[in-house]
Design an enzyme around this catalytic site. Structure first.
Site, short mmCIF file in Angstrom:
data_model
loop_
_atom_site.label_atom_id
_atom_site.label_comp_id
_atom_site.label_asym_id
_atom_site.label_seq_id
_atom_site.Cartn_x
_atom_site.Cartn_y
_atom_site.Cartn_z
CB SER A 145 30.58 10.29 -5.11
OG SER A 145 31.82 10.96 -5.17
CE1 TYR A 158 28.76 14.66 -2.76
CE2 TYR A 158 30.96 13.70 -2.72
CZ TYR A 158 29.80 13.99 -3.40
OH TYR A 158 29.66 13.61 -4.72
#
Length: 254
Positions: A145, A158
Site C-alpha cells: 500500500s 495497518y
C-alpha cells in the site's frame, strides 16, 4: 488485441473473492494465466472461478485463511497437484483494521491486522519459495500500500503491517535474486473497492479530503492495480526485483 503476456503461467492469488484480488483473477486470466484462487469467502471465491471457467479460462478455488500455515501450504499444494508447478503468486489478502490513533489502537486490532497483512504473506511466501526453488524459479508480488511508503494517521496497525511487508519483500528479493526468483510489491493508493465503499458508507473516510490529496483527482480502479501486478509477474519484468511499485496516481509524489 490484448497481449497475453501470462500465457500458461500457473499463478496463485490470495484474497481473490473481491476487490483487487478478484479483479486480478479476471485480468490474469485475460492474459492467459491458469489460476489457483484462495480466500476465506468460499461463495464468492467459487463464483469468481466459475466466471473465469465460463469465459474459457482455467481457475480453481481453494478456501484458505492465510494466517494459518497449513492453509498457505495447501494453496501451493493445489497448484502443484493440478499443474505440476507454481510460476507466480500474488499475495493480495489483507484488511484495513480499525481506525484509531495509536494510543487507542487495541491489542486485538493490532494482532489481527498484522496477522493477516504481514504474517499471511510471510506464510504464503514460505511455501511459494520452497516450490519455486524446487522447480528453478518463479515470481512473487505482494500487495502492500502507499501506507507502506508513508504514514497515514489513525491506522497504526495497518501502516506498520504494510511498511513491514515492503521491507519483507525487499529482504526476500535479495535472498533469492541469484536463485531465479523475483519478489516485488505493488503499493496501491486510494482504490475503489468494496472495502473502500464500506468505509465511505460508515463515514470512516472523508472522500472529499482524500481526493484533495490525489493529483489525478480520481480514485484508482482494481483493474489498474491488477495490470501492474500482472506486469511484475510476467517475463516482461525480468530485471525488476525488490521494487515497491506505487500505483497511486501520484499520491506519493507530493
Amino acid at each position: 488485441m490484448t497481449t497475453r503476456f501470462l500465457e500458461d503461467k500457473i499463478i496463485a492469488i490470495t484474497g481473490a473473492s473481491s476487490g483487487i484480488g478478484q479483479a486480478s483473477a479476471f485480468v490474469f486470466a485475460g492474459h492467459g494465466a491458469r489460476l489457483v484462487l484462495a480466500d476465506i469467502d468460499e461463495d464468492h471465491g467459487e463464483a469468481t472461478a466459475r466466471r473465469i471457467q465460463e469465459r474459457g479460462g482455467d481457475a480453481v478455488f481453494v478456501r484458505a485463511d492465510v494466517t494459518r500455515a497449513s492453509d498457505a501450504e495447501a494453496i501451493v499444494a493445489r497448484a502443484v497437484e493440478r499443474h505440476g508447478r507454481l510460476d507466480g503468486a500474488f499475495n493480495n489478502a489483507g484488511i484495513d483494521g480499525a481506525i484509531a490513533a495509536t494510543a487507542d489502537c487495541t491489542e486485538e486490532n493490532w494482532d489481527r491486522t498484522l496477522a493477516v497483512n504481514l504474517k499471511g504473506p510471510f506464510l504464503c511466501m514460505k511455501y511459494e519459495l520452497a516450490q519455486m526453488l524446487k522447480q528453478g524459479g518463479g515470481a512473487i508480488v505482494n500487495n502492500a500500500s502507499v501506507a507502506g511508503l508513508a504514514g497515514v494517521g489513525s491506522l497504526p496497525a495497518y501502516v506498520a503491517s504494510k511498511h513491514g511487508l515492503v521491507g519483507l519483500t525487499k529482504t526476500t528479493a535479495l535472498e533469492y535474486a541469484k536463485r531465479g526468483i523475483r519478489v516485488n510489491s505493488v503499493c496501491p493508493g486510494p482504490i475503489r473497492t468494496p472495502m473502500y465503499d464500506s468505509a465511505i458508507k460508515n463515514n470512516l473516510v472523508d472522500e472529499k479530503a482524500l481526493l484533495a490529496l490525489e493529483p489525478m483527482d480520481r480514485l484508482g480502479s482494481p483493474d489498474e492495480v491488477a495490470e501492474a501486478a500482472a506486469f511484475l509477474l510476467s517475463d516482461r519484468a525480468t530485471y525488476i526485483n525488490g521494487h515497491a511499485m506505487a500505483v497511486d496516481g501520484g499520491w506519493t509524489a507530493w
